[in-house]
Motif scaffolding. Structure first.
Motif, PDB file in Angstrom:
ATOM      1  N   ALA A 463       0.841  -1.212   0.000  1.00  0.00           N
ATOM      2  CA  ALA A 463       0.000   0.000   0.000  1.00  0.00           C
ATOM      3  C   ALA A 463       0.872   1.257   0.000  1.00  0.00           C
ATOM      4  N   ALA A 464       2.084   1.163   0.598  1.00  0.00           N
ATOM      5  CA  ALA A 464       2.987   2.321   0.622  1.00  0.00           C
ATOM      6  C   ALA A 464       3.431   2.714  -0.779  1.00  0.00           C
ATOM      7  N   ALA A 465       3.356   1.747  -1.707  1.00  0.00           N
ATOM      8  CA  ALA A 465       3.749   2.045  -3.087  1.00  0.00           C
ATOM      9  C   ALA A 465       2.612   2.636  -3.911  1.00  0.00           C
ATOM     10  N   ALA A 466       1.415   2.758  -3.306  1.00  0.00           N
ATOM     11  CA  ALA A 466       0.233   3.230  -4.038  1.00  0.00           C
ATOM     12  C   ALA A 466       0.435   4.610  -4.680  1.00  0.00           C
ATOM     13  N   PRO A 467       1.024   5.592  -3.969  1.00  0.00           N
ATOM     14  CA  PRO A 467       1.202   6.909  -4.600  1.00  0.00           C
ATOM     15  C   PRO A 467       2.029   6.848  -5.888  1.00  0.00           C
ATOM     16  N   VAL A 468       3.040   5.995  -5.904  1.00  0.00           N
ATOM     17  CA  VAL A 468       3.873   5.858  -7.110  1.00  0.00           C
ATOM     18  C   VAL A 468       3.089   5.155  -8.211  1.00  0.00           C
ATOM     19  N   LEU A 469       2.323   4.127  -7.832  1.00  0.00           N
ATOM     20  CA  LEU A 469       1.577   3.361  -8.828  1.00  0.00           C
ATOM     21  C   LEU A 469       0.459   4.183  -9.462  1.00  0.00           C
ATOM     22  N   ARG A 470      -0.037   5.197  -8.747  1.00  0.00           N
ATOM     23  CA  ARG A 470      -1.103   6.021  -9.316  1.00  0.00           C
ATOM     24  C   ARG A 470      -0.639   6.757 -10.568  1.00  0.00           C
ATOM     25  N   VAL A 471       0.680   6.985 -10.635  1.00  0.00           N
ATOM     26  CA  VAL A 471       1.237   7.675 -11.803  1.00  0.00           C
ATOM     27  C   VAL A 471       0.937   6.888 -13.078  1.00  0.00           C
ATOM     28  N   PHE A 472       0.820   5.571 -12.950  1.00  0.00           N
ATOM     29  CA  PHE A 472       0.606   4.713 -14.123  1.00  0.00           C
ATOM     30  C   PHE A 472      -0.877   4.472 -14.401  1.00  0.00           C
ATOM     31  N   GLY A 473      -1.724   5.223 -13.724  1.00  0.00           N
ATOM     32  CA  GLY A 473      -3.160   5.181 -14.014  1.00  0.00           C
ATOM     33  C   GLY A 473      -3.801   3.860 -13.650  1.00  0.00           C
ATOM     34  N   VAL A 474      -4.688   3.397 -14.548  1.00  0.00           N
ATOM     35  CA  VAL A 474      -5.453   2.176 -14.287  1.00  0.00           C
ATOM     36  C   VAL A 474      -4.532   0.976 -14.126  1.00  0.00           C
ATOM     37  N   SER A 475      -3.482   0.903 -14.947  1.00  0.00           N
ATOM     38  CA  SER A 475      -2.547  -0.232 -14.855  1.00  0.00           C
ATOM     39  C   SER A 475      -1.904  -0.311 -13.475  1.00  0.00           C
TER      40      SER A 475
END
Length: 842
Positions: A463-475
């Motif tokens: 979950a801590a990686a969620a902010p970074v993953l949001r950059v990639f949108g839906v994927s």
């Protein structure tokens, strides 16, 4: 059920491929280790046995045991002993053997052979059966020498050439009188052997008129045991001991086997790590296969198959996979064994000639390891599948783990982890010798606990990686959700990578901290600009210290002259120093009294003082090697370290009691300090001797760094197998996950997610899982590195924890790279799924 199991193996060949590869790599490591160590051991044993062909009985001096008051040999093997041995009934001849270190330089002045394999000896009379001459003649006097054929070829020497060599300091330039062949194992392994006539060898090796050993050859018709009995009658049993050639060969074979045993165990430990990591992959694979076939297994149960039959069916599949992996691993292991043998040459060593040794035990071990590891890892998924009621399986109500089972798992994990941390912390308060076992047990408990807790830890960390993953949108959002959808599967995949990185990080932390501690120790305890020593650690001739003291620019110098003595009924090492100069060459932290080494006043390290109950002003009696006694007074007690931790005595008091004085090192201080010009002067003063090294503090630090770097690189290479297995696990998990989610991926494609986005989703999922394992591995590695460092700190005052931030960042990047590379094939496969076919898939 047997036919069903085989059909399932053939039906899932692609999905089982990665499991076969993972097991195969572990088995290859095990069988390769056994082939390599057996081959090297056999080659050395056969080569060594040839060396005893000319020895029927060996006569050697007896040494006093630790309980006696005498130090060293009870008596030398003199010419008189040799003459007696030659005249006993049944003796055909007796040969006196003299040996010692002899460094041979090639025509460019570089050392030939390994530092520890450069040997010298004596050539007996005009014809020595041990060393057949291929050219030239026996050495005559101090101006001639013989070389073995391999050394002569490598160095480019021919009969009549001038050879540069050194025994313990001064450079000698004798003429090459002849070249011989030998079965000596050291020469076969890349070392060198130089032979002098007997009087010259005795003089060079400080054994005037004496021998290290007397080899007696039996006359025709006399057995080795009969000759030994006659020698025992003729020679004083309390001063010498006799051993048959067969016993010497057997003892040598045992020593070789014992020396190879340590290497074998170390390599097998790393093979075990690779196999342990492989068990996660196997368990993961069979868990997913069983989950995909739940309805099939339920149908089998419904038509009459028992739980045991279902479990047996899955285990038969595991047996087939393990057998294939075992056979393939054995074949690969033979190649690894041959490769490791060849690899020794790149480290400056070679192995005596001999065939690859593949024993029945190696074959059985490879097959047993492959089959047993696979079946054990598959047993839990098989048992879990068999326990599911048929009706529940068909309706899929079993799919999610119950809250009770998760609570139970987390409770057990917390207990194991807590116990592991407590035991490790308790071990850090113990002495280094007694803490090893508790530290190991605590580490195992903690790793097991973290593994059990990994599903629970995965949610907050991912979950801590969620902010970074949001950059990639839906994927990115889908990748995060997929990563935590099945926490147990994610945990098993990440744990495989975690174990390898835990070990790598822990060893890196320890090595870096140790290197820094030794650097500090050298800089804080040494005031000398240079330390001179033999390249192989053998003693230096006293002439070296005299030449150094007479060199321009040298202001202070002191040889370190170590000798064993008897004090209060126990052996203690005395270090002789130049009392008037040692204060300018060292800086030792004093605990009591003053730093003074002169006459009968000595300075003692704190451990020795504590063991004898000494303090500043204490008086004790020492018995030297020559048997004479002297009363010494403790002037002061210093804090010992790895460089100085003995009783410091003035050489003027110690040297008269040494029959053959030699120096371990010579410390040097110069007027201009350390510089390339000063170092060149010292090297030239020693005749540019290839066997002697002149090191300043930076050289010492670099030598230490080289040792640690070499050791780490070897460990990285060995642990690389576990990382490769972990990569296969990530690929396998993702590939099977893609197959399992075919319908979902088809639906995503149908509502607008393009192929690039699907690839990105799978890659990000793999990246997140790999980084999750990397973070856990680096974290555990730092903890274990710190804990082990606490133990080292009790013996090394300058030790302090040094975190290699750069390398830890590289390890995390490596984990990320593993995730990206492992996702290439599964991501491509997911993107190429036909959406309509995938939607209809079950």
């Amino acid at each position: 059920m047997f036919r069903t199991a085989l059909r399932n193996v053939l039906a899932h060949k692609a999905r089982l491929l990665m499991t076969v590869l993972a097991v195969m790599l572990g088995v290859a490591f095990v069988s390769g280790t056994l082939v390599f160590t057996n081959t090297v051991s056999d080659a050395y044993q056969k080569s060594s046995a040839k060396g005893f062909d000319q020895v029927d009985v060996a006569v050697q001096p007896k040494y006093q045991d630790s309980k006696g008051d005498q130090v060293g040999k009870l008596s030398d093997l003199t010419q008189g002993v040799l003459d007696k041995a030659a005249k006993v009934p049944g003796a055909a001849s007796a040969t006196g053997v003299v040996s010692g270190f002899t460094a041979v330089a090639d025509k460019d002045g570089k050392l030939v052979g390994g530092d520890w394999q450069s040997n010298g000896g004596n050539y007996w009379s005009t014809k020595d059966a041990r060393y057949p001459l291929v050219s030239g003649h026996a050495p005559r006097g101090a101006g001639e020498v013989l070389l073995d054929s391999r050394t002569a070829e490598r160095a480019g020497y021919r009969v009549g050439d001038t050879v540069r060599l050194s025994v313990n300091g001064p450079v000698l330039t004798p003429t090459l009188a002849g070249i011989f062949t030998t079965d000596d194992g050291n020469v076969s392994a890349g070392g060198s052997l130089a032979l002098f006539d007997t009087p010259t060898a005795q003089k060079l090796f400080d054994k005037a008129g004496t021998y290290d050993e007397i080899d007696v050859k039996a006359a025709a018709g006399t057995s080795q045991s009969a000759l030994k009995a006659e020698l025992d009658k003729a020679l004083p049993a309390h001063l010498v001991e006799t051993t048959t050639g067969k016993q010497l060969a057997d003892d040598q074979a045992k020593q070789i086997a014992a020396s190879m045993s340590g290497l074998k165990q170390a390599l097998l430990v790393f093979a075990g790590i690779a196999l342990f990591v492989g068990t996660f992959i196997i368990a993961n694979t069979f868990t997913m296969l069983v989950a995909q076939r739940t309805r099939e297994l339920a149908l089998l149960r419904a038509v009459g198959a028992s739980r045991r039959q279902v479990t047996r069916s899955v285990l038969i599949e595991a047996f087939a996979v393990g057998a294939v992996a075992g056979v393939a691993g054995l074949a690969a292991g033979v190649g690894i064994g041959a490769g490791l043998r060849s690899l020794l040459g790149s480290f400056g060593a070679s192995v005596p000639d001999g065939p690859l040794v593949i024993t029945p035990g190696t074959v059985m071990s490879a097959l047993a390891v492959g089959i047993l590891i696979t079946m054990l890892a598959a047993w839990l998924p098989a048992r879990r599948a068999a326990k599911i009621p048929p009706v529940a399986a068909m309706s899929s109500v079993h799919a999610k783990a119950t809250t009770k089972s998760l609570v139970l798992r987390n409770t057990f994990g917390a207990l194991f982890a807590g116990a592991g941390i407590a035991v490790v912390l308790a071990a850090t308060t113990m002495s280094a010798d007694s803490a090893q076992a508790p530290m190991g047990i605590g580490a195992v408990l903690l790793i097991i606990g973290v593994f059990i807790l990994t599903p629970l830890l995965s949610r907050p960390l991912i979950a801590a990686a969620a902010p970074v993953l949001r950059v990639f949108g839906v994927s990115g959002k889908l990748a995060r959700q997929n990563s935590v959808r099945n926490p147990r599967r994610t945990a098993a995949t990440a744990s495989a990578l975690m174990i390898g990185l835990t070990l790598i990080t822990g060893m890196t932390v320890m090595a870096g901290s140790l290197q820094t501690a030794i650097d500090k120790m050298a800089s804080s305890s040494l005031r000398a600009d240079y330390v001179v020593s033999m390249t192989n650690g053998d003693p230096l001739s006293p002439d070296v210290a005299k030449k150094i003291a007479a060199t321009d620019g040298v202001t202070d110098s002191s040889p370190l002259r170590r000798a064993v003595s008897r004090i209060d009924g126990s052996n203690e090492v005395l270090t002789g120093v130049n009392g008037s100069a040692i204060g300018a060459l060292t800086h030792l932290e004093m605990e009591q009294g003053t730093f003074e080494v002169s006459g009968s006043r000595v300075t003692v390290d704190e451990d020795t003082a504590k063991s004898h109950g000494w303090k500043a002003g204490s008086v004790f009696t020492v018995r030297y090697e020559d048997g004479k006694r002297q009363k010494l007074t403790v002037a002061g007690v210093y804090k010992g370290n790895e460089m100085f931790k003995e009783i410091l005595v003035d050489n003027k008091a110690l040297t008269p009691h040494l029959p053959h004085p030699t120096d371990s090192d010579v410390m040097v201080k110069t007027a201009g300090g350390a510089s390339s010009a000063t170092k060149d002067r010292l090297v030239k003063a020693l005749d540019s001797n290839p066997a002697i090294r002149v090191q300043d503090k930076q050289d010492i630090s670099n030598a230490i760094a080289k040792i640690f770097t070499t050791m780490l690189n070897m460990l990285y290479g060995l642990l690389g197998m576990a990382v490769i297995v972990a990569v296969l696990g990530v690929i396998n998990t993702l590939a099977m996950s893609v197959f399992e989610r075919s319908q979902e991926i088809g639906m995503l494609r149908a509502i607008g997610l393009d192929r690039k986005a699907v690839k990105r989703m799978v890659r990000l999922e793999s990246l997140v899982i790999s980084l999750f394992g990397g973070v856990l591995g680096v974290g555990l590695g730092v903890f274990f590195g710190w804990a082990a460092g606490q133990l080292l700190g009790t013996k090394m005052p300058t030790y302090e924890l040094v975190l290699p931030w750069g390398r830890m960042a590289v390890f995390l990047l490596l984990a990320g790279a593993v995730g990206v590379l492992a996702a290439l094939w599964p991501a491509r496969r997911a993107a190429r799924l036909n959406m309509l076919t995938a939607i209809k898939a079950e």
